[in-house]
Design a protein around this motif. Structure first.
Motif, PDB file in Angstrom:
ATOM      1  N   ALA A   1       0.818  -1.214   0.000  1.00 36.62           N
ATOM      2  CA  ALA A   1       0.000   0.000   0.000  1.00 36.62           C
ATOM      3  C   ALA A   1       0.850   1.262   0.000  1.00 36.62           C
ATOM      4  O   ALA A   1       0.332   2.354  -0.184  1.00 36.62           O
ATOM      5  N   LYS A   2       2.164   1.115   0.186  1.00 38.48           N
ATOM      6  CA  LYS A   2       3.047   2.272   0.262  1.00 38.48           C
ATOM      7  C   LYS A   2       3.811   2.452  -1.034  1.00 38.48           C
ATOM      8  O   LYS A   2       3.963   1.539  -1.835  1.00 38.48           O
ATOM      9  N   ASN A   3       4.324   3.663  -1.208  1.00 34.90           N
ATOM     10  CA  ASN A   3       5.141   3.963  -2.374  1.00 34.90           C
ATOM     11  C   ASN A   3       6.582   3.578  -2.074  1.00 34.90           C
ATOM     12  O   ASN A   3       7.441   4.408  -1.787  1.00 34.90           O
ATOM     13  N   THR A   4       6.878   2.275  -2.118  1.00 39.36           N
ATOM     14  CA  THR A   4       8.179   1.752  -1.782  1.00 39.36           C
ATOM     15  C   THR A   4       8.744   0.982  -2.966  1.00 39.36           C
ATOM     16  O   THR A   4       8.011   0.559  -3.854  1.00 39.36           O
ATOM     17  N   PRO A   5      10.079   0.767  -2.983  1.00 37.36           N
ATOM     18  CA  PRO A   5      10.654  -0.043  -4.056  1.00 37.36           C
ATOM     19  C   PRO A   5      10.036  -1.424  -4.147  1.00 37.36           C
ATOM     20  O   PRO A   5       9.791  -1.938  -5.241  1.00 37.36           O
ATOM     21  N   LYS A   6       9.780  -2.040  -2.996  1.00 37.95           N
ATOM     22  CA  LYS A   6       9.206  -3.383  -3.030  1.00 37.95           C
ATOM     23  C   LYS A   6       7.800  -3.371  -3.619  1.00 37.95           C
ATOM     24  O   LYS A   6       7.403  -4.305  -4.325  1.00 37.95           O
ATOM     25  N   ALA A   7       7.044  -2.304  -3.350  1.00 35.90           N
ATOM     26  CA  ALA A   7       5.718  -2.194  -3.957  1.00 35.90           C
ATOM     27  C   ALA A   7       5.835  -2.050  -5.464  1.00 35.90           C
ATOM     28  O   ALA A   7       5.046  -2.632  -6.219  1.00 35.90           O
ATOM     29  N   ALA A   8       6.826  -1.279  -5.929  1.00 39.57           N
ATOM     30  CA  ALA A   8       7.027  -1.119  -7.365  1.00 39.57           C
ATOM     31  C   ALA A   8       7.408  -2.441  -8.008  1.00 39.57           C
ATOM     32  O   ALA A   8       6.943  -2.778  -9.104  1.00 39.57           O
ATOM     33  N   ILE A   9       8.273  -3.223  -7.330  1.00 41.08           N
ATOM     34  CA  ILE A   9       8.658  -4.533  -7.845  1.00 41.08           C
ATOM     35  C   ILE A   9       7.437  -5.425  -7.968  1.00 41.08           C
ATOM     36  O   ILE A   9       7.243  -6.121  -8.975  1.00 41.08           O
ATOM     37  N   SER A  10       6.588  -5.393  -6.961  1.00 35.57           N
ATOM     38  CA  SER A  10       5.379  -6.216  -6.995  1.00 35.57           C
ATOM     39  C   SER A  10       4.448  -5.796  -8.122  1.00 35.57           C
ATOM     40  O   SER A  10       3.839  -6.633  -8.796  1.00 35.57           O
ATOM     41  N   THR A  11       4.343  -4.481  -8.367  1.00 36.88           N
ATOM     42  CA  THR A  11       3.475  -3.971  -9.429  1.00 36.88           C
ATOM     43  C   THR A  11       3.922  -4.481 -10.795  1.00 36.88           C
ATOM     44  O   THR A  11       3.100  -4.858 -11.636  1.00 36.88           O
TER      45      THR A  11
END
Length: 427
Positions: A363-373
């Motif tokens: 739910a956050k704007n993090t590198p890991k979130a971007a990787i998941s996207t």
């Protein structure tokens, strides 16, 4: 982007050599224009532009929901000075004088933002003339200084951004910039930091770009091997100074309208003019598609330093360390930091592959979130590209001469972990 989308894209598992990038010629200087958001996927961008290193232009539809497009611009398309002063008036900003050449760039000074806006208004009122010269607000880290401001959202096409992922992680710097300048302000001929990609979005105004595909800059060097400050200068026609200029291709020319985004490929030299009073947002970024180009650039930079100080090699015990220090002062990175850069990128992807992503992180704007996207297969692609470059770095003689005991984990251990994570993910 879901896993199924990437599973059907074989581009992630092709063996593209870095030598193929930038080696093409645009027919007639044509640059693709991407019109519709809904019909253009990340996979399209990856396949058609990132991997082959081709430029393109995104229409204003890709930025129409940005806060800066709504609030920084007046009804008639001009910079909204009143709004900008209200939000950022007390900031201190970097300003370059476009009328003065200092080595291979324009001299910069720090000015209060409100003073720069006052100058800009007077410059317009005086028919774009001033005794102070043509001043251009450049390389302002506005996002870092004002993180709560609703300015823009990075488009998904540019979200695999290793440079900003790394520098955010070490909380030292970033490569996200705002540019503001009057009609006539410009940026001299250059290639971007680390030979990175860049994207540039016009919030208002228009720009003209002169682009040279990677490799073409060799024909533009003078007899000393130096690149020109201005590729439009008449002196380039002098064969005694620029002996190979007539062998160069004409530049690819782009006129960028308000709201549009230009994608500049890795290693392409360019010169940029503001045709109107213009505000733009720019990111430099590296990812798995061009990290090998970054590594080649660093090797070339170190070799250049070694040539310059070769006469002091024998008397100086720590000559190789001195070369690294000089390279870092010139480029912003040395070989050991490049290793740490690769480590941070790799470990973020290994973490997602091994542990998944919890709801809070996604739910956050993090590198890991971007990787998941972007999907798990994108993470695997990133790791494969990292393995190739890390293998080359580990075998590099200049790297092996450094004291590597401070690196944790060791290059060998990190490579083993990367390869194991890739094998597990592909089972």
């Amino acid at each position: 982007m879901d896993r199924a989308t990437f599973a059907c894209s074989t581009a992630f598992f092709r063996d593209y050599s870095s030598s193929s990038q930038g080696a093409f010629c645009l027919p007639g200087g044509h640059v693709d224009f991407i019109e519709k958001v809904e019909s253009f996927s990340y996979s399209d961008f990856f396949r058609d532009y990132l991997i082959p290193n081709h430029p393109c232009i995104f229409s204003a539809k890709f930025t129409e929901d940005w806060g800066s497009r709504r609030n920084w611009v007046t009804w008639d398309g001009k910079p909204n000075f009143d709004h900008l002063l209200q939000k950022f008036g007390e900031a201190v900003v970097p300003v370059a004088n476009c009328d003065v050449k200092e080595y291979n760039s324009n001299p910069k000074e720090q000015l209060p933002f409100k003073e720069y806006i006052k100058y800009w208004k007077e410059y317009i009122k005086n028919d774009y003339r001033s005794s102070r010269g043509c001043l251009y607000l450049k390389d302002w880290h506005l996002s870092r200084a004002f993180p709560a401001q609703d300015v823009y959202t990075t488009p998904v096409y540019f979200s695999s951004d290793w440079l900003n992922e790394y520098w955010d992680a070490i909380a030292v710097d970033d490569y996200r910039f705002v540019y503001m300048g009057p009609k006539g302000s410009w940026t001299p001929f250059h290639a971007d930091v680390f030979r990175s990609y860049s994207w540039s979005a016009n919030i208002c105004g228009r720009k003209k770009w002169l682009l040279y595909p990677a490799g073409q800059e060799e024909y533009l060097k003078d007899h000393h091997g130096n690149l020109p400050f201005d590729v439009t200068a008449p002196s380039l026609q002098d064969k005694s100074v620029y002996p190979r200029y007539n062998q160069s291709q004409p530049p690819v020319e782009i006129v960028q309208e308000a709201g549009e985004i230009v994608f500049i490929p890795s290693g392409w030299h360019h010169q940029v003019y503001n045709l109107e009073d213009t505000i733009s947002i720019n990111h430099n970024w590296v990812n798995g598609c061009n990290v090998a180009i970054m590594w080649c650039f660093l090797q070339d930079e170190l070799a250049a330093v070694q040539r310059e100080i070769n006469e002091w090699k024998d008397p100086v015990d720590d000559w190789h360390l001195q070369c690294q220090l000089i390279m870092k002062s010139c480029t912003g990175i040395d070989y050991k930091e490049f290793y740490n850069f690769l480590k941070v990128i790799a470990e973020n992807r290994i973490s997602v592959l091994e542990n998944g992503l919890d709801d809070e992180a996604s739910a956050k704007n993090t590198p890991k979130a971007a990787i998941s996207t972007l999907g798990m297969l994108h993470a695997v692609f990133d790791l494969k590209r990292t393995v190739k470059v890390l293998t080359s770095l580990s075998a590099n003689e200049d790297f092996k001469k450094l004291d590597l005991t401070s690196l944790s984990p060791s290059p060998e251990a990190l490579l083993h972990h990367l390869k194991a994570a890739i094998d597990t993910a592909l089972l």
